[in-house]
Design a protein around this motif. Structure first.
Motif, PDB file in Angstrom:
ATOM      1  N   PRO A 107       0.830  -1.205   0.000  1.00 51.21           N
ATOM      2  CA  PRO A 107       0.000   0.000   0.000  1.00 51.21           C
ATOM      3  C   PRO A 107       0.869   1.261   0.000  1.00 51.21           C
ATOM      4  CG  PRO A 107      -0.749  -1.553   1.679  1.00 51.21           C
ATOM      5  CD  PRO A 107       0.567  -2.063   1.152  1.00 51.21           C
ATOM      6  N   PRO A 109       2.228   4.844   1.109  1.00 46.98           N
ATOM      7  CA  PRO A 109       2.220   5.502   2.418  1.00 46.98           C
ATOM      8  C   PRO A 109       1.073   6.509   2.506  1.00 46.98           C
ATOM      9  CG  PRO A 109       4.374   5.716   1.346  1.00 46.98           C
ATOM     10  CD  PRO A 109       3.452   5.095   0.358  1.00 46.98           C
ATOM     11  N   ALA A 110       0.530   6.672   3.694  1.00 49.64           N
ATOM     12  CA  ALA A 110      -0.596   7.590   3.894  1.00 49.64           C
ATOM     13  C   ALA A 110      -0.262   9.010   3.446  1.00 49.64           C
ATOM     14  CB  ALA A 110      -1.022   7.580   5.362  1.00 49.64           C
ATOM     15  N   ASP A 111       1.012   9.387   3.553  1.00 48.48           N
ATOM     16  CA  ASP A 111       1.419  10.750   3.183  1.00 48.48           C
ATOM     17  C   ASP A 111       1.956  10.836   1.752  1.00 48.48           C
ATOM     18  OD1 ASP A 111       3.867   9.477   3.449  1.00 48.48           O
ATOM     19  OD2 ASP A 111       4.792  11.136   4.553  1.00 48.48           O
ATOM     20  N   LEU A 126      -4.750   7.775  -4.586  1.00 50.01           N
ATOM     21  CA  LEU A 126      -4.176   6.530  -4.093  1.00 50.01           C
ATOM     22  C   LEU A 126      -5.068   5.352  -4.442  1.00 50.01           C
ATOM     23  CD1 LEU A 126      -2.984   7.570  -0.517  1.00 50.01           C
ATOM     24  CD2 LEU A 126      -1.677   7.534  -2.645  1.00 50.01           C
ATOM     25  N   GLU A 128      -5.079   0.753  -4.012  1.00 49.99           N
ATOM     26  CA  GLU A 128      -4.718  -0.242  -2.996  1.00 49.99           C
ATOM     27  C   GLU A 128      -3.208  -0.423  -2.883  1.00 49.99           C
ATOM     28  OE1 GLU A 128      -6.560  -4.105  -2.427  1.00 49.99           O
ATOM     29  OE2 GLU A 128      -8.292  -3.328  -3.533  1.00 49.99           O
ATOM     30  N   HIS A 129      -2.561  -0.659  -4.011  1.00 51.20           N
ATOM     31  CA  HIS A 129      -1.108  -0.818  -4.074  1.00 51.20           C
ATOM     32  C   HIS A 129      -0.549   0.017  -5.221  1.00 51.20           C
ATOM     33  CE1 HIS A 129      -2.264  -4.595  -1.949  1.00 51.20           C
ATOM     34  NE2 HIS A 129      -1.222  -4.230  -1.216  1.00 51.20           N
TER      35      HIS A 129
END
Length: 169
Positions: A107, A109-111, A126, A128-129
């Motif tokens: 996944p 990164p959130a940032d 974004l 999933e991957h």
């Protein structure tokens, strides 16, 4: 047997990582993969194997390292995963040669989007991957830098669509 798509990193890009697609096909066949097909000279290969996704990745990376004398990054997607990536494209109205998917092993990164720099008119989302990017002015004119993308490899939507089609055939 499962259908897999292998996406090689930094192959035949900017004069680095030269790998003729005929050699890639031969490597895949010698690894025991079946119905091997390559698509354009940037390291895309569709094949069948009875091995697990993890085992396919390890085997192909070893074959490529033996061939090249150095590690070659490989990202693997199943045919179903590639079809899902195409279906999830948030930029369906964009020209398919101006929208790319950056494939990652895990996944993002959130940032990932917040840490991007040089953004102008580009749009990002974004998956999933994956990280999806629309370059309305063309990728060549962009100054966009996405640090999370360094671990991945990008393909435009035309390529993703063809690979998904081949994997589904």
């Amino acid at each position: 047997m499962s259908v897999y798509i292998a996406l090689l990193r930094a192959v035949n890009v900017g004069g680095t990582g030269k790998l003729p697609m005929s050699e890639l096909r031969s490597l895949c066949e010698s690894a025991g993969f079946a119905d091997v097909r390559t698509y354009i000279a940037s390291g895309n290969v569709v094949f069948k194997s009875a091995l697990s996704k993890t085992a396919v990745k390890a085997k192909l990376e070893q074959c490529l390292a033996d061939y090249a004398g150095k590690p070659v990054g490989v990202l693997i997607r199943t045919g179903k995963e590639m079809a899902a990536v195409l279906a999830a494209n948030p930029f369906k109205s964009a020209a398919p040669n101006r929208a790319v998917v950056i494939f990652l092993d895990g996944p993002p990164p959130a940032d990932a989007l917040a840490s991007a720099s040089g953004k102008h008119a580009e749009e990002m989302a974004l998956g999933e991957h994956e990280i999806y990017v629309h370059y309305p002015d063309g990728i060549g004119a962009s100054k966009l830098k996405i640090p999370a993308a360094k671990a991945g490899t990008a393909r435009n939507i035309n390529t993703v669509a063809t690979l998904a089609e081949w994997a589904g055939a």
